[in-house]
Write an enzyme that holds these catalytic residues in place. Structure first.
Site, PDB file in Angstrom:
ATOM      1  N   LYS A 113     -47.440  17.921  -9.892  1.00  0.00           N
ATOM      2  CA  LYS A 113     -46.604  18.983 -10.494  1.00  0.00           C
ATOM      3  C   LYS A 113     -45.324  18.429 -11.120  1.00  0.00           C
ATOM      4  CE  LYS A 113     -45.106  19.452  -5.899  1.00  0.00           C
ATOM      5  NZ  LYS A 113     -45.440  19.899  -4.603  1.00  0.00           N
ATOM      6  N   GLY A 195     -45.796  19.835   8.799  1.00  0.00           N
ATOM      7  CA  GLY A 195     -46.194  19.042   7.625  1.00  0.00           C
ATOM      8  C   GLY A 195     -46.226  19.838   6.325  1.00  0.00           C
ATOM      9  N   LYS A 213     -43.281  24.358 -10.472  1.00  0.00           N
ATOM     10  CA  LYS A 213     -44.523  25.125 -10.640  1.00  0.00           C
ATOM     11  C   LYS A 213     -44.308  26.273 -11.651  1.00  0.00           C
ATOM     12  CE  LYS A 213     -45.809  23.872  -5.927  1.00  0.00           C
ATOM     13  NZ  LYS A 213     -45.615  24.226  -4.514  1.00  0.00           N
TER      14      LYS A 213
HETATM   15  N1  HSE Z   1     -43.966  21.565  -0.057  1.00  0.00           N
HETATM   16  C1  HSE Z   1     -44.825  22.369  -0.852  1.00  0.00           C
HETATM   17  C2  HSE Z   1     -44.853  23.758  -0.247  1.00  0.00           C
HETATM   18  C3  HSE Z   1     -46.199  21.764  -0.901  1.00  0.00           C
HETATM   19  O1  HSE Z   1     -44.205  23.971   0.785  1.00  0.00           O
HETATM   20  O2  HSE Z   1     -45.477  24.653  -0.795  1.00  0.00           O
HETATM   21  C4  HSE Z   1     -47.025  22.175  -2.071  1.00  0.00           C
HETATM   22  O3  HSE Z   1     -46.469  21.875  -3.301  1.00  0.00           O
END
Ligand code: HSE
Length: 439
Positions: A113, A195, A213
């Protein structure tokens, strides 16, 4: 049983650039779902080479070490590879590799992205010149199909507005703060342990990840090149548990929303904490889920919901792109997305029209409310509701404005900050999505 021979179409060979969380998921699914992939693609698909930094790096799924290489040239220059899949992340060396692949007309799928949101026009131009297939469904919303539906399924409509929960970490944090009453810091720690966060969680909580995004979806939806630096962003760091409580009492939830709309040729793209009505479809999206609410001129309202991150959901989006390219090989390029090279007229946040929620801590004495109302009136900000709560010698005013120009509200806020009776403005949150007309 079918024998390999003249009727069988040649196998598609994938060169996997990176084999961490997402790359190992791609390898795992390519093996596990081999038959389904072959049926969808019309020919067998196999990962034939994998570029790794280190053979032993931790990965959620095992991958075939016998096809791993550490020298980029050994894979980038392999003439047998039909489709490269870039899942290294970050800008370099991903950008140089992507340009090397696209400039010579080879096909590329990426989940990156940051790369698309920052260098989309340059990469699209390279692919367009050589006729390379270039797809990046996994770059937005992980496993949720978004780019292909917007580009193809909705290709016959005009997209008016997109509102999305495009970051799982912040949605998880706000959900936990709201349902369990825990602090922002504790909720962030939980998200990190699970995570969900980027390697630098600042990118999640400050709205940067969602802004990247938003740039990609804006470009696809409005057919102009929007880059991440053009997307206004505010994070969730200053949201207090009291704001979530106030919101509920007023009939709203609080989400970090990515909002992009096109009006009169201008694009308004922004990421900020947003209060939305409790009965809005996006309110029901909890935990680390993502959802994107789309309003098309003719199709009306649509919502796409699912896992916006994670090894296997993201790997499914990548394999979807691989299947798509496999079906197109040998045919002329249907669209080279040249529209991405048209610069977008992205308007400033000051021009956005929205409602605001604001909390003011003020001294509790006669005439205070009149002074505050005067500042709002002087700046053309009309108030929809005002609630006053006494707390000792001071009092807290919770108010919601009518729809105002962001710039007018900003000026009113500055005026209020300069009033001697205003002790503090602990919270300001935009309010959206109240009626079908205002979405
Ligand atoms: N860190 C991002 C989230 C992962 O929390 O959505 C996906 O881009």
């Amino acid at each position: 049983m079918e024998k390999p021979g003249r009727n069988r179409k040649a196998e598609i060979k994938i060169g996997l650039l990176g084999c961490g969380t997402i790359g190992s998921g791609v390898f795992h699914l390519a093996v596990k779902n081999k038959r389904a992939i072959e049926e969808s693609a019309g020919r067998p698909v196999r990962v034939s080479k994998i570029l790794v930094k280190d053979f032993d790096e931790p990965r959620p799924f095992p991958a075939d070490e016998s096809i791993m290489v550490t020298d980029p040239g050994g894979i980038l220059e392999d003439p047998d590879i039909d489709i490269f899949v870039e899942v290294m992340g970050g800008i370099e060396p991903a950008k140089s590799f992507a340009l090397r692949i696209l400039n010579r007309g080879s096909n590329l799928v990426t989940a990156n992205k940051d790369l698309i949101a920052t260098f989309g026009p340059e990469l699209i131009e390279a692919a367009s010149k050589t006729g390379a297939r270039f797809k990046f469904e996994a770059s937005v919303g992980g496993g949720i199909p978004l780019i292909r539906p917007l580009e193809e399924s909705l290709g016959g409509d005009n997209i008016l507005k997109i509102m999305g929960i495009m970051n799982g970490t912040t949605n998880y944090i706000l959900t936990r703060m709201s349902s369990e009453g825990i602090t922002y810091e504790d909720a962030l720690m939980e998200a990190q342990k699970l995570g969900y966060t980027e390697s630098n969680p600042e990118s999640d909580v400050a709205g940067t990840d969602a802004a990247h995004k938003t740039a990609i979806l804006s470009s696809i939806a409005f057919k102009k090149g929007v880059t991440q630096d053009q997307v206004y962003r505010e994070g969730i760091q200053s949201i207090r548990p009291e704001d979530l409580e106030n919101a509920r009492e007023l009939g709203y939830s609080v989400k970090l929303l990515a909002i992009t709309e096109c009006d009169g040729g201008g694009i308004y793209a922004r990421v900020h904490p947003t209060m939305i009505p409790l009965d809005h479809p996006l309110t029901s999206v909890s935990g680390n889920f993502n959802a994107v609410f789309v309003i098309g001129e003719s199709v009306g309202e649509l919502m796409f919901y699912g896992q916006g991150a994670g090894s296997l959901p993201t790997a499914t989006a990548i394999l979807g792109d691989v299947v798509n390219i496999a079906g197109e090989l040998g045919t002329p390029l249907a669209s080279n997305r040249d529209y991405w090279l048209r610069p977008a007229d992205v308007r400033s946040i000051g021009d956005v029209m929205t409602k605001f929620y604001m909390v003011l801590k003020v001294v509790d004495r006669p005439g205070v409310l009149a002074k505050i109302a005067g500042v709002f009136g002087d700046n053309d900000v009309s108030l929809e509701s005002v609630v006053q709560k006494g707390i000792g010698d001071s009092s807290e005013i919770v108010l919601i404005t009518h729809v105002v120009r962001d710039e007018n509200f900003r000026r009113a806020r500055e005026g209020l900050e300069n009033l001697e009776v205003v002790l503090e403005i602990p919270s300001v949150i935009r309010v959206e999505g109240e009626t079908a007309a205002s979405h």
